[in-house]
Design an enzyme around this catalytic site. Structure first.
Site, PDB file in Angstrom:
ATOM      1  N   ASP A 391       0.861  -1.176   0.000  1.00  0.00           N
ATOM      2  CA  ASP A 391       0.000   0.000   0.000  1.00  0.00           C
ATOM      3  C   ASP A 391       0.905   1.236   0.000  1.00  0.00           C
ATOM      4  OD1 ASP A 391      -2.302   1.624   0.335  1.00  0.00           O
ATOM      5  OD2 ASP A 391      -1.939   1.692   2.487  1.00  0.00           O
ATOM      6  N   THR A 659      -2.642   1.054  -4.682  1.00  0.00           N
ATOM      7  CA  THR A 659      -3.139   2.175  -3.891  1.00  0.00           C
ATOM      8  C   THR A 659      -4.454   2.694  -4.451  1.00  0.00           C
ATOM      9  OG1 THR A 659      -2.618   4.420  -3.137  1.00  0.00           O
ATOM     10  CG2 THR A 659      -1.728   3.767  -5.267  1.00  0.00           C
ATOM     11  N   ASP A 661      -4.967   5.906  -4.494  1.00  0.00           N
ATOM     12  CA  ASP A 661      -4.675   7.260  -4.967  1.00  0.00           C
ATOM     13  C   ASP A 661      -4.800   7.353  -6.481  1.00  0.00           C
ATOM     14  OD1 ASP A 661      -4.229   8.164  -2.443  1.00  0.00           O
ATOM     15  OD2 ASP A 661      -2.060   7.898  -2.505  1.00  0.00           O
ATOM     16  N   ASP A 793      -1.225  -0.966   6.070  1.00  0.00           N
ATOM     17  CA  ASP A 793      -1.459  -0.443   7.415  1.00  0.00           C
ATOM     18  C   ASP A 793      -2.920  -0.240   7.746  1.00  0.00           C
ATOM     19  OD1 ASP A 793      -1.766   1.785   5.622  1.00  0.00           O
ATOM     20  OD2 ASP A 793      -1.611   3.104   7.357  1.00  0.00           O
ATOM     21  N   ASP A 797      -6.329  -2.925   3.423  1.00  0.00           N
ATOM     22  CA  ASP A 797      -5.222  -3.798   3.005  1.00  0.00           C
ATOM     23  C   ASP A 797      -5.372  -5.220   3.542  1.00  0.00           C
ATOM     24  OD1 ASP A 797      -3.873  -1.568   1.816  1.00  0.00           O
ATOM     25  OD2 ASP A 797      -3.227  -0.960   3.813  1.00  0.00           O
TER      26      ASP A 797
END
Length: 1093
Positions: A391, A659, A661, A793, A797
């Site tokens: 991640d 990710t 993002d 984290d 995930d």
């Protein structure tokens, strides 16, 4: 027809597959006691033995023990098998007993905790085990919550109750729960609570910690219930003097107990290989026994039946004798199948896990967080990792957000300058920094309405809770992003002060304003946005919304301004690796809101598919939005991330970043992971090869394109053409072309994607969902057969962590869900380098060396019986004394090899990190495979040949010092046993790379124990006590005082070790490994440093 009204309702709800928790008059039978232990005094022995004998190795040795009881078959006393078997079963049983006793103690302690329960109209102290579904309980500050409880009322304003969920999910930050307004107002006193007669209709018991769906029916009204109204067992009351609740789920039905099920068991490659090798050994054993049984049949026909002095009085045919001989040899050669192998492996793994836990170089002092091996079964697999899936936010970055830039109505703010002085704002957070004075000037002038609206939205549209601590506002946010935005609004003059269930109060440029909350449309990973509908003090109704640009732009009004300018600013922010959110609003008429509110009310109390119903209602109101601007917040990289990635890349470990993002943000991550040329997946056929341009390439792919590859969505798809796909016949219709022709196309497309991605130095998957993360990991595992590691984290995930061969959790800012699901956990990404290059590599080397030597020493020991068979008429006579066979694997040869598996290291930790290429043998599986297994087998065959034939030849024509010939069977057995003990212990000494006092002591101690025990069991005293069990009376003292026999032992040991020494010398000089090349260079460097000193 005979049921009362409540039971009729219950039956109707059961027909509709809904679980009802109703008044205690019905549900009092559902208790709150828990039972996590497995055994009791009566069931421990039978149940534990049953579980242990489900293992093939234990069952095999039990069958051997049965064979040894049969007089016609047995060739060894029963204790030779019973002693090792009891030892293995006993060690495992003791471990299971200790674990279960701990569970007994914990269950008793929990079940006997005290709690106040409403009984007979007043609160009385009761044990947890006596609480039932439907009971009303009173909890006070610092109390543990005994069951899953619906919060009814609280001593705090607005029915707020703060809970700590550390036992539930590992998180120590406080979370708030909120009772319904109607219950908080009417259920404060004992009398009111005693008359509470609502009915709760809710979901069936399940393990979803993040979800609860229910409805409360009370006084002819229906009220929606969700997780915010529930206090779950495993939590603890904090910062709340007193609260009341209704027990919904009790005992085994609580969510924390439902999460106590079995997790997916992960096995290492070495585990699988080891099992196949044990099967191979068993096949070899059967073939050897069959061959020796055939030899016995022919020998008896040719020799045994014709020798009168061999007649045993049994009229048995040669074939039958051969059949009995087969089973006799199964018993004699049983030590080829190692009974203590699995126990030894578990001991080594436990020790390696402790070394990880104790490693101070992986301890994060700032948060007092040590590294934690949460499993003991995967350590050696850490030395074989080929692909890492990581991640980004919170794993590679700190997940500590800082408000850096924004764009408002087409104007961008945030150009670096001197830090802004916020002393004009009495509520300002002193830690907040911003570098653009023009934004503060714009706000304080109060001339730009868009700027004021921008920060008003940030102060109102959130779920942050606020506490007053020593005249200081302390915000508690569900995510770091939200906390950063509310803090930014606070510093720019729009201060969030307080909230109730119906209102939010803020300070707008020192003017306090209270807004009525009409609806909160919460954020989730599918919606990617949150909205709040407010009634302004002047009566206006407005919706504020913030979310990802992909979902916001789809919902903008055609009349919205600044769309293009804002998109340009968003792209610039993304290229600077800043995290962005779009902000917008919508004015709503009273008639429109009233109509929508009815639909929202109906959806919020729906018992089935409530989330889907609410999403449809949310979509209706979140449309025709007007753009205000966008925020950009920074999330800095953790310390040591670039260096760690560079080291792992040199170890030939490929890193993929998965990710949520957007693409622009992750371009920097692609270069960080080693890619220089960035490739994006487009709608064209990629030529063969995938990347004709030489160099280090990075592939960036979005979640939308992953859908094309994974075929997650059912709707019509665009075609992603990759290598070879264009060679197939075209589809009959354009509509068919959008769907996969068959499973072959789907698989081919996936294979091509994996092959293309694996040619890159870095792969970045952006805008991906948690499910897609897991699917990407599965693709690489499936088509590359590679060992994978996932590290993350956050809760998003968890799927990825569970899917990979090894999951690593970062204990960061997003809670502990990832850590709770992981195999290994630590606080910083940079510790991954040490985990893999040091602990992983050492664990792999140690385990491989242990297994190779373990198989060798068992072959060398057992195959002596095979050679002896050619000289005893294939009669299944053993070559050693019985007690030597019993204790060989238990006491004489176990400790040195066990310590090599625990402590050995070819180079120290500094060199392991300095030379990442040392990691490559683990990825290639070079140190333990079938080739190494057969080398150990042939080494064992050679050693057994020497150990048998040299003493045998020496004993053929021998005369002792006293004129007597020491060429008896018992003396031969002692010489062969002594030669074997010296050979095995000196061989492990040659294999040891890292010597400590403990290793040296173990080798010498093993030899000393052998001679000590041998002289004891060969003594006359023990023979007098057990004459039939100890038959080698005086053999050791008689044989070992002959110099000739000591010379024979020395010659045997020398001949077995000499080829090994020669081969090691040749390998180190002609075919040196990476480690062999590293060690001399380091020694020379150390000498140079000493010389300079």
């Amino acid at each position: 027809p005979d049921l009362n009204p409540i039971e009729n309702l219950w039956a109707e709800l059961r027909k509709r597959e809904e679980w009802a928790n109703i008044h205690p008059t019905y549900c009092g039978k559902l208790g709150n006691g828990i039972k996590t232990y497995k055994y009791n005094a009566l069931t421990f022995i039978p149940l534990n033995l049953f579980e242990q004998f489900k293992r093939a190795a234990n069952l095999y040795f039990l069958a051997l023990l049965v064979l040894q009881i049969i007089p016609e078959i047995t060739t060894l006393p029963w204790y030779t098998t019973l002693v090792p078997l009891v030892l293995v079963l006993g060690i495992t049983a003791i471990k299971d007993l200790v674990d279960d006793l701990a569970r007994h103690r914990m269950d008793n302690e929990i079940n006997n905790r005290k709690c106040e329960v409403l009984l007979d109209g007043r609160f009385q102290v009761s044990k947890w085990m006596n609480i039932h579904v439907g009971d009303v309980v009173r909890l006070k500050k610092n109390d543990h919550i005994p069951a899953d409880i619906l919060l009814l009322s609280s001593s705090n304003p607005n029915s707020l109750c703060y809970v700590e969920t550390a036992e539930l999910d590992g998180e120590t930050n406080l979370k708030f729960k909120m009772g319904l307004k109607v219950t908080d107002e009417r259920l404060q006193e004992e009398g009111q609570l005693a008359q509470f007669d609502a009915m709760i209709v809710c979901e069936e018991p399940n393990n979803r910690l993040d979800k609860f769906t229910g409805t409360m029916r009370w006084r002819k009204e229906r009220f929606p219930l969700d997780l915010d109204n529930m206090m779950l067992r495993g939590c603890r009351i904090r910062n709340t003097d007193e609260c009341h609740g209704l027990v919904i789920f009790a005992g085994a039905d609580t969510k924390i107990m439902r999460n106590g099920g079995k997790t997916r068991f992960k096995r290492t490659k070495i585990d699988e290989l080891m099992n196949y090798m044990v099967y191979t050994i068993f096949v070899i054993l059967v073939l050897l026994c069959a061959g020796l049984a055939i030899g016995n049949t022919f020998w008896y026909e040719e020799v045994g039946s014709k020798a009168w002095y061999l007649y045993d009085g049994k009229d048995q045919t040669a074939s039958y004798r051969g059949f009995l001989s087969f089973w006799g040899y199964i018993i004699v050669l049983n030590t080829m199948v190692p009974i203590s192998l699995y126990v030894s492996v578990e001991v080594i793994r436990l020790g390696q896990s402790k070394f990880i836990n104790w490693d101070l170089q992986m301890y994060y002092q700032e948060k007092d967080t040590p590294a934690k091996a949460r499993t003991t079964t995967l350590n050696e697999q850490l030395g074989q990792i080929e692909y890492i899936f990581s991640d980004k936010t919170g794993t590679l970055t700190q997940n500590i957000m800082a408000f850096k830039k924004c764009t408002i109505a087409g104007h961008t703010f945030g150009d670096p300058a001197n830090p802004v002085d916020f002393t004009w704002n009495k509520y300002a957070d002193r830690k907040f920094e911003y570098l653009d004075h023009s934004l503060v000037v714009c706000i304080r002038s109060k001339k730009d309405k868009d700027t004021l609206e921008f920060f008003k939205l940030l102060s109102l549209c959130h779920t942050v809770m606020v506490e007053q601590k020593e005249d200081e506002l302390v915000y508690q946010a569900a995510s770091p992003d939200e906390g950063a935005l509310v803090t930014a609004a606070r510093n720019f003059g729009f201060v969030f002060l307080s909230r109730t269930q119906d209102t939010i109060t803020i300070s707008e440029m020192d003017q306090e304003m209270t807004y009525e909350v009409l609806a909160l449309l919460d954020f989730n990973s599918d919606r990617k946005r949150m909205s709040i509908i407010l009634r302004f003090p002047d009566g206006r109704i407005r919706l504020y919304c913030k979310g990802a640009d992909t979902v916001i732009y789809e919902r903008l009004s055609p009349n919205s301004k600044h769309k293009e300018v804002t998109q340009t600013a968003l792209d610039i922010f993304a290229n600077e690796t800043l995290r962005t959110l779009c902000l917008c609003y919508k004015d709503i008429s009273k008639q429109e809101f009233d109509a929508w509110a009815k639909k929202h009310k109906a959806a919020s109390v729906a018992m089935s598919n409530r989330e889907a119903a609410l999403d449809r209602v949310y979509e209706q109101i979140e449309s025709n939005l007007m753009m205000i601007g966008a925020t950009a917040i920074e999330d800095k990289l953790q310390d040591g991330v670039p260096e760690t990635i560079a080291k792992l890349a040199k170890a030939d470990i490929k890193i993929w970043v998965l990710t949520g993002d957007k693409k622009g943000i992750v371009s920097g991550a692609a270069r960080l992971c080693g890619g220089e040329s960035l490739w994006n997946v487009h709608l064209y056929k990629v030529p063969d090869p995938f990347f004709p341009e030489p160099g280090r390439n990075a592939l960036i792919i979005t979640g939308g394109w992953l859908n094309e590859i994974l075929y997650e969505k059912k709707k019509k798809r665009r075609r992603l053409r990759l290598k070879r796909l264009g060679k197939r016949p075209a589809s009959a219709t354009p509509q068919d072309a959008a769907q996969p022709i068959d499973d072959w196309e789907k698989e081919t497309r996936q294979v091509d994607f994996v092959n293309m991605a694996c040619e890159c130095e870095a792969v970045i998957c952006c805008r991906v969902t948690p499910k897609q993360k897991a699917n990407v990991v599965s693709l690489v595992k499936k088509y590359k057969k590679a060992v994978t590691l996932s590290i993350g984290d956050g809760a998003n995930d968890v799927n990825m962590i569970k899917t990979a061969d090894i999951g690593v959790g970062i204990s960061g800012q997003e809670g502990m869900q990832a850590v709770m699901s992981s195999d290994y956990a630590f606080a910083q990404f940079r510790y991954l380098e040490r985990l893999l290059l040091v602990h992983g590599r050492w664990s792999y080397i140690r385990m491989c060396k242990f297994l190779r030597f373990f198989f060798f020493k068992n072959f060398a020991f057992t195959l002596v019986h095979f050679w002896y068979s050619f000289f005893n008429g294939f009669s299944a006579q053993v070559a050693y004394e019985d007690w030597f066979i019993t204790l060989y694997n238990v006491m004489y040869s176990s400790l040195p090899v066990l310590l090599v598996g625990l402590l050995d290291q070819d180079v120290n930790d500094k060199l392991s990190r300095k030379f990442p290429k040392l990691y490559l043998p683990g990825q290639q599986g070079a140190l333990f495979n079938y080739k190494n297994f057969f080398i150990s087998l042939f080494h064992g065959i050679f050693t057994s040949l020497v150990i048998f034939f040299i003493p045998y030849g020496a004993f053929l024509q021998t005369m002792g010092q006293n004129g007597e010939a020491p060429s008896d069977y018992q003396s031969l057995a002692v010489v062969m046993a002594s030669s074997l003990i010296f050979t095995v212990n000196m061989q492990i000494s040659l294999e040891t790379s890292y010597w400590t006092f403990v290793n040296c002591f173990a080798v010498l101690c093993s030899i000393a124990i052998y001679f000590g025990i041998m002289f004891d069991i060969h003594s006359a005293g023990i023979h007098v006590i057990f004459p039939s069990t100890f038959t080698f009376t005086g053999v050791a003292s008689n044989a070992l005082r002959q110099p000739y026999l000591w010379l024979t032992i020395i010659l045997t040991v020398g001949i077995t070790l000499l080829p090994v020494i020669c081969i090691q010398f040749l390998y180190k000089t002609i075919w040196p490994s990476v480690g062999d090349n590293v060690r001399p260079a380091v020694l020379q460097e150390e000498k140079y440093m000493i010389y300079n000193l």
